[in-house]
Motif scaffolding. Structure first.
Motif, PDB file in Angstrom:
ATOM      1  N   ASP A  49      -8.528   6.127  -8.089  1.00  0.00           N
ATOM      2  CA  ASP A  49      -7.335   5.819  -7.748  1.00  0.00           C
ATOM      3  C   ASP A  49      -7.179   4.281  -7.014  1.00  0.00           C
ATOM      4  O   ASP A  49      -6.162   3.730  -7.587  1.00  0.00           O
ATOM      5  N   LEU A  50      -8.187   3.924  -6.461  1.00  0.00           N
ATOM      6  CA  LEU A  50      -8.060   2.362  -5.879  1.00  0.00           C
ATOM      7  C   LEU A  50      -8.343   1.614  -6.895  1.00  0.00           C
ATOM      8  O   LEU A  50      -7.536   0.410  -6.807  1.00  0.00           O
ATOM      9  N   ASP A  51      -9.149   1.615  -7.803  1.00  0.00           N
ATOM     10  CA  ASP A  51      -9.232   0.598  -8.984  1.00  0.00           C
ATOM     11  C   ASP A  51      -8.214   0.592  -9.787  1.00  0.00           C
ATOM     12  O   ASP A  51      -7.508  -0.582 -10.165  1.00  0.00           O
ATOM     13  N   ARG A  52      -7.374   1.834  -9.832  1.00  0.00           N
ATOM     14  CA  ARG A  52      -6.210   1.732 -10.814  1.00  0.00           C
ATOM     15  C   ARG A  52      -5.326   0.968  -9.788  1.00  0.00           C
ATOM     16  O   ARG A  52      -4.425   0.275 -10.485  1.00  0.00           O
ATOM     17  N   TYR A  54      -5.452  -1.548  -7.603  1.00  0.00           N
ATOM     18  CA  TYR A  54      -5.688  -2.802  -7.812  1.00  0.00           C
ATOM     19  C   TYR A  54      -5.460  -3.614  -8.996  1.00  0.00           C
ATOM     20  O   TYR A  54      -4.916  -4.630  -9.370  1.00  0.00           O
ATOM     21  N   GLN A  55      -5.610  -2.783 -10.293  1.00  0.00           N
ATOM     22  CA  GLN A  55      -5.311  -3.363 -11.404  1.00  0.00           C
ATOM     23  C   GLN A  55      -3.944  -3.403 -11.598  1.00  0.00           C
ATOM     24  O   GLN A  55      -3.424  -4.315 -12.151  1.00  0.00           O
ATOM     25  N   GLN A  56      -3.136  -2.329 -11.177  1.00  0.00           N
ATOM     26  CA  GLN A  56      -1.867  -2.352 -11.355  1.00  0.00           C
ATOM     27  C   GLN A  56      -1.077  -3.564 -10.414  1.00  0.00           C
ATOM     28  O   GLN A  56      -0.151  -4.086 -10.890  1.00  0.00           O
ATOM     29  N   ILE A 106       0.722  -1.171  -0.062  1.00  0.00           N
ATOM     30  CA  ILE A 106       0.050  -0.043   0.018  1.00  0.00           C
ATOM     31  C   ILE A 106       0.902   1.240   0.058  1.00  0.00           C
ATOM     32  O   ILE A 106       0.645   2.117  -0.855  1.00  0.00           O
ATOM     33  N   ILE A 107       1.610   1.322   0.830  1.00  0.00           N
ATOM     34  CA  ILE A 107       2.431   2.554   1.150  1.00  0.00           C
ATOM     35  C   ILE A 107       3.470   2.591  -0.239  1.00  0.00           C
ATOM     36  O   ILE A 107       3.700   3.853  -0.651  1.00  0.00           O
ATOM     37  N   PRO A 108       4.161   1.891  -0.640  1.00  0.00           N
ATOM     38  CA  PRO A 108       5.209   1.997  -1.939  1.00  0.00           C
ATOM     39  C   PRO A 108       4.258   2.544  -3.063  1.00  0.00           C
ATOM     40  O   PRO A 108       4.788   3.426  -3.909  1.00  0.00           O
ATOM     41  N   ARG A 109       2.780   2.138  -3.184  1.00  0.00           N
ATOM     42  CA  ARG A 109       2.228   2.459  -4.383  1.00  0.00           C
ATOM     43  C   ARG A 109       1.306   3.691  -4.260  1.00  0.00           C
ATOM     44  O   ARG A 109       0.990   4.533  -5.009  1.00  0.00           O
ATOM     45  N   LEU A 110       0.954   3.897  -2.850  1.00  0.00           N
ATOM     46  CA  LEU A 110      -0.129   5.048  -2.670  1.00  0.00           C
ATOM     47  C   LEU A 110       0.236   5.851  -1.535  1.00  0.00           C
ATOM     48  O   LEU A 110      -0.737   6.709  -1.181  1.00  0.00           O
ATOM     49  N   GLY A 111       1.157   5.736  -1.060  1.00  0.00           N
ATOM     50  CA  GLY A 111       1.553   6.378   0.410  1.00  0.00           C
ATOM     51  C   GLY A 111       1.735   7.994   0.378  1.00  0.00           C
ATOM     52  O   GLY A 111       1.137   8.740   1.328  1.00  0.00           O
ATOM     53  N   LEU A 112       1.849   8.465  -0.902  1.00  0.00           N
ATOM     54  CA  LEU A 112       2.169   9.921  -0.903  1.00  0.00           C
ATOM     55  C   LEU A 112       0.923  10.605  -1.398  1.00  0.00           C
ATOM     56  O   LEU A 112       0.951  11.822  -1.322  1.00  0.00           O
ATOM     57  N   LYS A 113      -0.034   9.731  -1.586  1.00  0.00           N
ATOM     58  CA  LYS A 113      -1.395  10.492  -1.960  1.00  0.00           C
ATOM     59  C   LYS A 113      -2.115  11.009  -0.939  1.00  0.00           C
ATOM     60  O   LYS A 113      -2.270  10.469   0.237  1.00  0.00           O
ATOM     61  N   ARG A 114      -2.590  12.293  -0.995  1.00  0.00           N
ATOM     62  CA  ARG A 114      -3.337  13.038   0.157  1.00  0.00           C
ATOM     63  C   ARG A 114      -4.701  12.217   0.270  1.00  0.00           C
ATOM     64  O   ARG A 114      -5.221  11.924  -0.849  1.00  0.00           O
TER      65      ARG A 114
END
Length: 358
Positions: A90-93, A95-97, A74-82
């Motif tokens: 954002d979440l659907d992308r 999970y697809q990634q 989670i953090i490596p892929r989404l950690g910097l997102k506010r």
């Protein structure tokens, strides 16, 4: 005030014109502050959620698993997102990634569960207005077919295990006879067996994390359940009691209520949970069998269902909070039973052929 930092945030806007224009600009500023309630990032809220997790009732083992998911995925892929700017897309992308990166569907599902729980807590804390994870679409997991050893294969496993470690062979036997989880078997104490009523009671479970070590907790569903003890199961229990008594003969003083499957000769500590898991894998490898310890639980369920035991009884024995869980996990076994039932009824109902009047 920003809930994530505890500091006031000030925004301003210079406008030209009269009071009506100023009022419109003020309304836009108020709207913008509601839409962006916190400058916190996903990494910040996940870490905050995990920090408070233990005191909020999350088990130590689950908490350790959550930390691993957060760190690796989670953090490596989404950690910097506010967090206030996070969207369903954002979440659907994400999970697809993860699917493209080869991450398993089950792991993605666990990540989604963590994100959803974290955002739900963030809503309660006032960091965000809504939980966008409730609208996201993680990949659906297909129904898996459980695999269990046959009675003959289980006999081979127990025979070889008993030659190498009688105590661990008894762990396997009791697990297969009751359907209890590994931790529940290891948490059994001498007092959990009523030799008069012939009843064995499960009320605790043994867990392990690298941070906490071996610990005792409630069962997975916080339930207490009892099993009737037949001669075979009694033989396993008595064998362990006799092993403890041999410790006394060797000079050890047993604790007041020793563990049946003991990690110390005085019965003061249970076996480490990893010990039977690794040993079971060694035994199966030696026999060329593809099983792991948890599949003894599947053995119990599939054998009982095949014998015609009703699903609710099987669910109670396994410690499932709801029989629908049992039906979902063992649907393929129930389908096979249904086909067998159809074939039986077909053999018992005689339908006369129509008379040819030609």
């Amino acid at each position: 005030m920003d809930p994530s930092t505890g500091k006031y945030r000030y925004i301003s806007k210079t406008v030209q014109g009269g009071p009506r224009i100023a009022d419109r600009a003020l309304a836009e500023l108020v709207s913008s502050t509601k839409q962006g309630q916190s400058a916190a990032t996903i990494e910040m809220i996940v870490n905050e959620f995990l920090t408070r997790g233990e005191s909020s009732g999350i088990g130590l083992r689950a908490l350790a698993s959550y930390r691993m998911l957060a760190k690796n995925h989670i953090i490596p892929r989404l950690g910097l997102k506010r967090v206030d700017l996070l969207t369903v897309q954002d979440l659907d992308r994400l999970y697809q990634q993860m699917v493209s990166d080869g991450v398993g569907v089950s792991t993605i599902g666990h990540c989604h569960a963590l994100i959803r729980s974290t955002l739900s807590q963030a809503v309660k804390w006032g960091w965000v207005d809504r939980n966008v994870a409730k609208l996201a679409s993680p990949p659906a997991s297909g129904r898996s077919v459980v695999i269990a050893p046959s009675s003959e294969e289980l006999g081979q496993i127990l025979s070889l295990a008993s030659k190498r470690s009688p105590q661990l062979a008894n762990v396997f036997a009791l697990a297969a006879l009751t359907g209890a989880r590994r931790g529940e078997v290891l948490a059994l104490r001498w007092s959990d067996y009523d030799s008069v009523a012939k009843v064995l009671t499960i009320s605790k479970s043994v867990g392990y994390t690298s941070g906490a070590g071996v610990f005792v907790k409630s069962t997975k569903t916080d339930s207490v359940r009892s099993f009737g003890v037949d001669e075979v199961l009694e033989g396993v229990i008595v064998s362990q009691i006799e092993a403890l008594q041999k410790s006394v003969d060797a000079g050890f003083i047993l604790v007041a209520d020793p563990y049946l499957f003991f990690g110390e000769p005085d019965g003061s500590k249970p076996l480490h949970p990893d010990t039977p898991t690794k040993f079971f894998r060694i035994i199966c490898d030696s026999l060329g069998l593809p099983y792991h310890l948890h599949q003894l639980r599947h053995f119990t369920a599939t054998q009982l269902i095949a014998a015609g035991v009703d699903v609710r009884t099987v669910a109670n024995r396994l410690g499932h909070a709801d029989a629908s869980v049992t039906m979902k996990v063992y649907a393929h076994v129930l389908e096979a039973q249904d086909r067998a039932a159809s074939e039986y009824l077909g053999s018992r109902v005689f339908i006369p052929k129509p008379i040819d009047r030609a």
